[in-house]
Scaffold this motif. Structure first.
Motif, short mmCIF file in Angstrom:
data_model
loop_
_atom_site.label_atom_id
_atom_site.label_comp_id
_atom_site.label_asym_id
_atom_site.label_seq_id
_atom_site.Cartn_x
_atom_site.Cartn_y
_atom_site.Cartn_z
N LYS A 287 0.83 -1.21 0.00
CA LYS A 287 0.00 0.00 0.00
C LYS A 287 0.86 1.26 0.00
O LYS A 287 0.50 2.26 -0.60
CB LYS A 287 -0.92 0.01 1.23
N SER A 288 2.00 1.19 0.68
CA SER A 288 2.88 2.36 0.77
C SER A 288 3.81 2.50 -0.43
O SER A 288 4.58 3.45 -0.52
CB SER A 288 3.71 2.28 2.06
N GLY A 289 3.75 1.54 -1.34
CA GLY A 289 4.59 1.61 -2.54
C GLY A 289 5.89 0.86 -2.44
O GLY A 289 6.69 0.87 -3.38
N GLY A 290 6.13 0.22 -1.31
CA GLY A 290 7.36 -0.56 -1.13
C GLY A 290 7.19 -1.99 -1.61
O GLY A 290 6.28 -2.30 -2.38
N PHE A 291 8.07 -2.86 -1.17
CA PHE A 291 7.97 -4.27 -1.55
C PHE A 291 7.53 -5.10 -0.35
O PHE A 291 7.75 -4.74 0.80
CB PHE A 291 9.30 -4.80 -2.09
N GLN A 292 6.89 -6.22 -0.67
CA GLN A 292 6.41 -7.11 0.38
C GLN A 292 7.55 -7.95 0.93
O GLN A 292 8.41 -8.40 0.18
CB GLN A 292 5.34 -8.05 -0.18
N ARG A 293 7.49 -8.18 2.22
CA ARG A 293 8.45 -9.08 2.84
C ARG A 293 7.86 -10.48 2.89
O ARG A 293 6.64 -10.65 3.01
CB ARG A 293 8.81 -8.61 4.25
N TYR A 294 8.72 -11.47 2.83
CA TYR A 294 8.28 -12.86 2.76
C TYR A 294 7.41 -13.23 3.96
O TYR A 294 6.36 -13.87 3.80
CB TYR A 294 9.50 -13.78 2.69
N ASN A 295 7.82 -12.85 5.15
CA ASN A 295 7.07 -13.21 6.35
C ASN A 295 5.68 -12.60 6.35
O ASN A 295 4.71 -13.22 6.81
CB ASN A 295 7.83 -12.79 7.61
N ASN A 296 5.54 -11.38 5.84
CA ASN A 296 4.23 -10.75 5.75
C ASN A 296 3.33 -11.47 4.77
O ASN A 296 2.14 -11.70 5.03
CB ASN A 296 4.36 -9.28 5.34
N TRP A 297 3.89 -11.84 3.62
CA TRP A 297 3.13 -12.59 2.61
C TRP A 297 2.69 -13.94 3.17
O TRP A 297 1.53 -14.34 2.99
CB TRP A 297 3.97 -12.76 1.36
N ARG A 298 3.58 -14.58 3.88
CA ARG A 298 3.25 -15.90 4.41
C ARG A 298 2.15 -15.81 5.47
O ARG A 298 1.25 -16.66 5.51
CB ARG A 298 4.50 -16.55 4.99
N ARG A 299 2.21 -14.77 6.29
CA ARG A 299 1.24 -14.64 7.39
C ARG A 299 -0.12 -14.12 6.90
O ARG A 299 -1.16 -14.65 7.29
CB ARG A 299 1.81 -13.71 8.46
N LYS A 300 -0.11 -13.11 6.04
CA LYS A 300 -1.35 -12.45 5.66
C LYS A 300 -2.00 -13.04 4.40
O LYS A 300 -3.22 -12.92 4.22
CB LYS A 300 -1.09 -10.95 5.44
N GLY A 301 -1.20 -13.63 3.54
CA GLY A 301 -1.73 -14.18 2.30
C GLY A 301 -1.76 -15.69 2.27
O GLY A 301 -2.81 -16.31 2.13
#
Length: 389
Positions: A287-301
């Motif tokens: 949302k902020s225009g940055g890149f996703q971190r692996y741990n965030n993708w794994r937890r939220k997606g």
């Protein structure tokens, strides 16, 4: 001038080679052998033994430090310089290697010395850690050879097998499992909960792309817009361990992967409809225009999709039964490779699309699937007798 001297002592008869050395006060170094044949062979080979060019590179620790500097600033063996995160890993391995009590100078080491070192590693560390440390040590030796500081490779015949023959192969999702996972992504993207639906506008095409390309998570998380091609994707960058965007770990990681029109259309539709900033020019920015971190993708997606698809398993942890995900995001890569094998793609093609630098890695990871496929093909053809009779 070197000479051979016979020595008789409590341990029996040995043969001592005395040869000139610039690194000792007496001007000579000594080496003992159990047989005269070994002593003569060493004496004849003295011309191939090279002492360090300078007094600041004699020990293993000094060799490891020189190797780390080369990895960081020049790149070993013609490769690109390593990332800061990889340098930390290599520095840790160097500490492991330097903690061993080396009794010889670097240029004096021979295969038996490395074999004893290997035994020490296996006693002190896990098999995987020991294997990686020995690999880094061997890399240092090779670099010292390239630099002209050594002319032999005492670690050439000493290695540690990556896996035991009793190790289980990777657990690979079935086609039914993948269908369930994609159906879960479709359902979450159409959720009545606006926040969930909004999040899955991004996660859904990302999940489909991961299934359809076999890319590593650290590759599709930072897939650049310029990597979107007419009929596929071009992998040109990845996240390293320190969460910095850079080139793929190896040259083989730079590759083009064919992608189905269904997945490409889904990804392009998302790119056109998103309204968030994109400072890195990524296909799937945050949302902020940055890149996703692996741990965030794994937890939220990943985890919500796995749970909705019912791809869970019970495991016993410290005597307690818990429920956890049956697969990880990396499992999609293994699934992709298994489908290539089922389609009878040749080994070179599989290596190229998977981004493996060495075909041996492809065989190590997926060789059991290739053998299973060949066995089925042979059985369906009636085996050897079916081709004879």
């Amino acid at each position: 001038m070197a000479d051979i001297r016979k020595r008789v002592g409590k341990k029996g008869t040995t043969y001592q080679v005395r040869y000139p050395s610039k690194t000792t006060k007496s001007g000579y170094a000594f080496k003992s052998f159990n047989t005269l044949k070994e002593a003569r062979a060493f004496n004849e080979n003295l011309g191939n033994l090279k002492e360090p060019h300078s007094c600041d590179l004699r020990t293993v620790a000094q060799g490891m430090q020189r190797w780390l500097e080369i990895c960081e600033h020049e790149g070993r063996g013609g490769r690109d310089p390593i990332s800061p995160a990889t340098l930390e890993v290599y520095a840790y391995r160097a500490e492991m290697i330097n903690s061993y009590q080396w009794t010889k100078q670097l240029h004096e080491l021979e295969a038996p010395d490395i074999a004893v070192f290997r035994s020490w590693l296996l006693k002190q560390y896990s098999r995987d850690q020991a294997r990686k440390a020995l690999s880094s040590f061997h890399s240092m030796i090779l670099e010292m050879n390239h630099q002209g500081l050594m002319t032999h490779d005492p670690a050439f015949t000493v290695s540690i097998r990556k896996e035991s023959r009793y190790d289980e192969p990777h657990e690979i999702p079935s086609v039914a499992d993948i269908r369930s996972l994609l159906n879960a992504a479709d359902s979450l993207a159409n959720s009545k909960n606006r926040d969930i639906a909004k999040a899955w506008e991004r996660y859904r095409p990302m999940l489909y792309l991961a299934v359809d390309t076999g890319m590593r998570p650290q590759e599709y998380l930072v897939l650049p817009e310029r990597g979107m091609l007419e009929h596929g994707v071009k992998v040109m960058q990845a996240l390293d361990r320190s969460y910095k965007i850079g080139p793929p770990k190896t040259r083989a990681g730079r590759r083009i992967i064919p992608v189905s029109e269904q997945t490409l259309d889904m990804v392009r539709h998302y790119m056109k409809s998103r309204d968030n900033k994109n400072e890195h020019g990524l296909v799937f920015p945050t949302k902020s225009g940055g890149f996703q971190r692996y741990n965030n993708w794994r937890r939220k997606g990943w985890s919500p999709a796995i749970e909705k698809a019912g791809l869970l398993k019970e495991v016993v942890d410290n005597g307690e039964t818990i429920v956890k995900a049956k697969y990880t995001p990396y499992s999609l890569r293994h699934f992709f490779a298994s489908m290539l094998i089922n389609e009878n793609k040749n080994l070179k093609y599989i290596q190229t699309v998977m981004g493996h630098e060495d075909v041996k890695l492809t065989l190590d990871v997926y060789g059991h699937l290739i053998r299973e496929r060949d066995a089925v093909d042979m059985a369906q053809s009636g085996g050897i007798l079916g081709q004879i009779l």
